[in-house]
Design an enzyme around this catalytic site. Structure first.
Site, PDB file in Angstrom:
ATOM      1  N   LEU A 150       0.829  -1.210   0.000  1.00 43.98           N
ATOM      2  CA  LEU A 150       0.000   0.000   0.000  1.00 43.98           C
ATOM      3  C   LEU A 150       0.856   1.250   0.000  1.00 43.98           C
ATOM      4  CD1 LEU A 150      -2.661   1.666   0.456  1.00 43.98           C
ATOM      5  CD2 LEU A 150      -2.251   1.323   2.920  1.00 43.98           C
ATOM      6  N   SER A 151       0.473   2.230  -0.822  1.00 44.18           N
ATOM      7  CA  SER A 151       1.063   3.566  -0.789  1.00 44.18           C
ATOM      8  C   SER A 151       2.578   3.494  -1.036  1.00 44.18           C
ATOM      9  CB  SER A 151       0.722   4.238   0.541  1.00 44.18           C
ATOM     10  OG  SER A 151       1.063   5.598   0.532  1.00 44.18           O
ATOM     11  N   ALA A 152       3.405   3.862  -0.039  1.00 43.15           N
ATOM     12  CA  ALA A 152       4.846   3.708  -0.212  1.00 43.15           C
ATOM     13  C   ALA A 152       5.198   2.244  -0.439  1.00 43.15           C
ATOM     14  CB  ALA A 152       5.582   4.252   1.006  1.00 43.15           C
TER      15      ALA A 152
END
Length: 403
Positions: A150-152
């Protein structure tokens, strides 16, 4: 065993004897836990490795590497993302890399630092060493290793797919960013929002340069994004699509689309790239709490109750071994093939696509190969049909006569 049960177990046994019962059935608790691995290699990125091996993990099982987002940690993602449910249910291993605050003050993987996003160094090499450790020590199948985050962690998933295409069979990028969209902290913010627009060829060149001269098979890629994400703009889903369709040599025009639960639309680009857009979802991993097979996770910050993305990815990667209804290239459920007995082992007759989806075969360069025997089954599509007979653990041979 819980302390209360330990205290009252002798009394329960005595009571059973008194009333003439011969046995008491007590359901055992899972012994498997998320475990820190102290030493897994040179670890140039200074990351922490956590692993999860469910009870009864067989040799040759698949492996999923799952990476948390900023402000999260390995236990957070393990507990809430839903991956543990399917590891227990379908018996595959999990690895959870964890960032240290010493490397990044908000515990983000450094997907924007050139030293951490190149093959052979930094955080990318640390994560690859975690895979090597799992292959050597958990007897997982090196041909069935997948990565998500997720995300980073999603951006770092793109890093791993670009820098180590020889390691991963597939990846799922949750609210992430294209590989090498940024090369510094400053440019990272503009990549996140509003996003950076490049041509598919320009994006693809960045991936190809990550492992110059590589001519082997590339992993399949799935992109998940909420349409109301203001942290990582949804435009990044389009740029990721452009990057990976170019790398995998397919058109940016979808070959099919489908509607899934939770307001989710699916666009298929051949069978190489899939883009899932979750209507109204903010910056999060899509989950759908509940006890049904296709329900998972815990709703909360960065986990939104929409659709169980872990279920759909596990099935798409064949981690269910055909236990769940397969998805056709259009995204519609298709009947699972019926196993029969013949030639001394379980026989299954199905399309090459269904065999790959169920984990009996794998595809490389547009062709399908039986797991174990590696026999060439022909083109990877829904038109070529073969019978496969299982002769050992994850070992299948072509048997068009008996199956």
């Amino acid at each position: 065993m819980p302390r209360v049960l330990r205290i009252f177990l002798p009394a329960l046994v005595a009571l059973a004897a008194a009333v003439g019962l011969t046995t008491i059935a007590i359901s055992p608790a899972y012994a498997a836990t998320l475990t820190s691995v102290a030493s897994f290699g040179s670890n140039p990125g200074n990351l922490t490795m956590y692993s999860y091996r469910p009870d009864g993990l067989p040799a040759g099982a698949p492996l999923v590497v799952a990476m948390h987002g900023c402000t999260q940690n390995a236990n957070d993602y393990f507990t809430n993302s839903g991956w543990r449910k399917y590891a227990d249910l379908w018996h595959f291993a999990l690895v959870f890399p964890e960032q240290k605050s010493a490397n990044n003050s908000t515990s983000c993987f450094n997907w924007f630092e050139t030293g951490d996003t190149a093959r052979g160094g930094g955080e990318a090499l640390s994560i690859k060493q975690m895979v090597d450790y799992a292959v050597a020590n958990y007897s997982v199948n090196p041909a069935r290793v997948y990565v998500t985050g997720l995300s980073a962690g999603g951006a770092m998933t793109a890093v791993m797919l670009a820098t180590y295409p020889d390691v991963f069979a597939g990846g799922a990028i949750m609210a992430g960013l294209p590989y090498r969209c940024a090369t510094s902290t400053t440019t990272a913010y503009s990549c996140m929002n509003p996003g950076v627009d490049k041509t598919p060829a320009a994006w693809g060149d960045l991936v190809r340069a990550a492992y110059s001269g590589y001519s082997g098979a590339r992993p399949r890629v799935a992109v998940w994004h909420g349409t109301s994400d203001t942290t990582v703009a949804p435009a990044n889903a389009t740029e990721l699509r452009d990057q990976w369709t170019n790398v995998l040599g397919v058109s940016q025009t979808p070959t099919s689309t489908a509607s899934l639960p939770g307001g989710t639309s699916l666009s298929n680009y051949g069978d190489q790239v899939k883009v899932y857009l979750v209507s109204g979802m903010t910056h999060a991993t899509p989950v759908h709490p509940g006890s049904a097979t296709d329900q998972c996770g815990t709703a909360g910050t960065y986990y939104k109750d929409t659709i169980c993305s872990s279920y759909y990815q596990a099935v798409d990667w064949g981690l269910d071994n055909g236990a769940a209804p397969s998805q056709s290239p259009t995204g519609s459920p298709t009947p699972s093939p019926t196993p029969t007995q013949g030639g001394g082992g379980t026989c299954v007759r199905a399309t090459n696509y269904a065999h790959v989806t169920a984990g009996r075969a794998h595809q490389t360069g547009g062709y399908t190969y039986a797991n174990g025997s590696n026999q060439n089954m022909g083109l990877y599509n829904v038109f070529v049909t073969h019978g496969l007979r299982q002769t050992g653990a994850n070992y299948w041979v072509i048997d068009d006569t008996a199956c």
